[in-house]
Design an enzyme around this catalytic site. Sequence first.
Site, PDB file in Angstrom:
ATOM      1  N   HIS A 111     -12.156   6.710  23.572  1.00  0.00           N
ATOM      2  CA  HIS A 111     -12.767   7.020  22.271  1.00  0.00           C
ATOM      3  C   HIS A 111     -13.511   8.350  22.322  1.00  0.00           C
ATOM      4  CE1 HIS A 111     -11.458   2.956  21.619  1.00  0.00           C
ATOM      5  NE2 HIS A 111     -12.100   2.640  22.721  1.00  0.00           N
ATOM      6  N   GLU A 148     -19.493   2.024  22.829  1.00  0.00           N
ATOM      7  CA  GLU A 148     -18.487   2.138  23.886  1.00  0.00           C
ATOM      8  C   GLU A 148     -18.231   3.594  24.227  1.00  0.00           C
ATOM      9  OE1 GLU A 148     -13.772   1.140  24.812  1.00  0.00           O
ATOM     10  OE2 GLU A 148     -14.641   0.578  22.876  1.00  0.00           O
ATOM     11  N   HIS A 203     -12.796   2.078  29.477  1.00  0.00           N
ATOM     12  CA  HIS A 203     -13.119   1.403  28.219  1.00  0.00           C
ATOM     13  C   HIS A 203     -14.066   0.242  28.487  1.00  0.00           C
ATOM     14  CE1 HIS A 203     -10.043   3.195  25.492  1.00  0.00           C
ATOM     15  NE2 HIS A 203      -9.529   3.534  26.645  1.00  0.00           N
ATOM     16  N   GLU A 285     -10.931  -2.109  31.315  1.00  0.00           N
ATOM     17  CA  GLU A 285     -11.926  -2.625  30.372  1.00  0.00           C
ATOM     18  C   GLU A 285     -13.034  -3.192  31.248  1.00  0.00           C
ATOM     19  OE1 GLU A 285      -9.772  -2.213  26.472  1.00  0.00           O
ATOM     20  OE2 GLU A 285     -11.881  -2.462  27.090  1.00  0.00           O
TER      21      GLU A 285
END
Length: 321
Positions: A111, A148, A203, A285
């Site tokens: 992101h 995040e 992430h 993740e």
Amino acid sequence: MSYVGPDFDPPQPRRPRRRPLTVAVAALVPGALLGWLVYEAVGGSGGGASEAVGTPTSSSSAPASASVPKSTDDEKPSPSPSSTPSKTPSTSAPAASGPLKGKVVVIDPGHNPSNFQHTAEINKKVNIGTNWKECDTTGTSTNSGYTEAKFTLDVAHRLRTLLEKQGATVKLTQDGDRTYGPCVDERARIGNKAHADAVVSIHADGAGAGQRGFHVILPGSVHAGAADTRPIVASSADLGERIAGNFVRVTGSAPSNYVGDGTGLVTRKDLGGLNLSTVPKVFIECGNMRDTKDAAQLTSGAWRQKAAQGISEGIVSFLRG
Ligand SMILES: [Zn+2]
């Protein structure tokens, strides 16, 4: 949260059951079993697994509390040097010598902190070989507003410092220095162009409360359009297993209790960042931002340092073969 499409994609066909991470890791990293047993003893994982991954956030909505990111305990940098990442600009240089001399590692902080201010741009579709997907998404955040996008950059900076100290040349796909994105296809191209020996996309997930733990996403075998992952499936699986094993050992965190059947490993064919990669690459993740226990770890600078250390040792183990 990896780049889920507009309509939540169905889970991938089940792969032959991998051995639970405890056994696999014990083979890779003897210490891991100890870490895991300790974890079990303190009543960690909720057990059981499903393949449903997180709740999709549309790229138009800002991370739940983007407007109030200033509330997490993470803002108060703790005194110990390990808990604050070096703010060295991305022009930092690799150590003159070290076990990773001559190796190139690309880190992809998932992101971008300002994506939510560029919804038109990140909603544009890009071709990922198998289909068209949004350029980028905003990512998720903890209930207390730690985003995040901030988490991924923080861990990326720590990881870069650790790898450069061992002589690696490290590139970031973005360093909070892009107005938005880059798009998922460009993120893959940056690793390809650098002829990276390893690429890791960082992430943190946005799943339901009680869904805990980390998982590493491996590229499935894809050959469609510009995507052809056949040459990197095996090496990426090796990279992913080593990162998962060392992540357990160094952080003491358990593999996901909601995907991967306790192996901490999931294979996907719907992520542009993997489909378009021509070099060994995985996503991690690191935990579930929407679970309070995981969020307590993710918002801790000291835990993020351990997370970076675990990822770094997985990469070193892969690069040194
Ligand atoms: Zn994400």
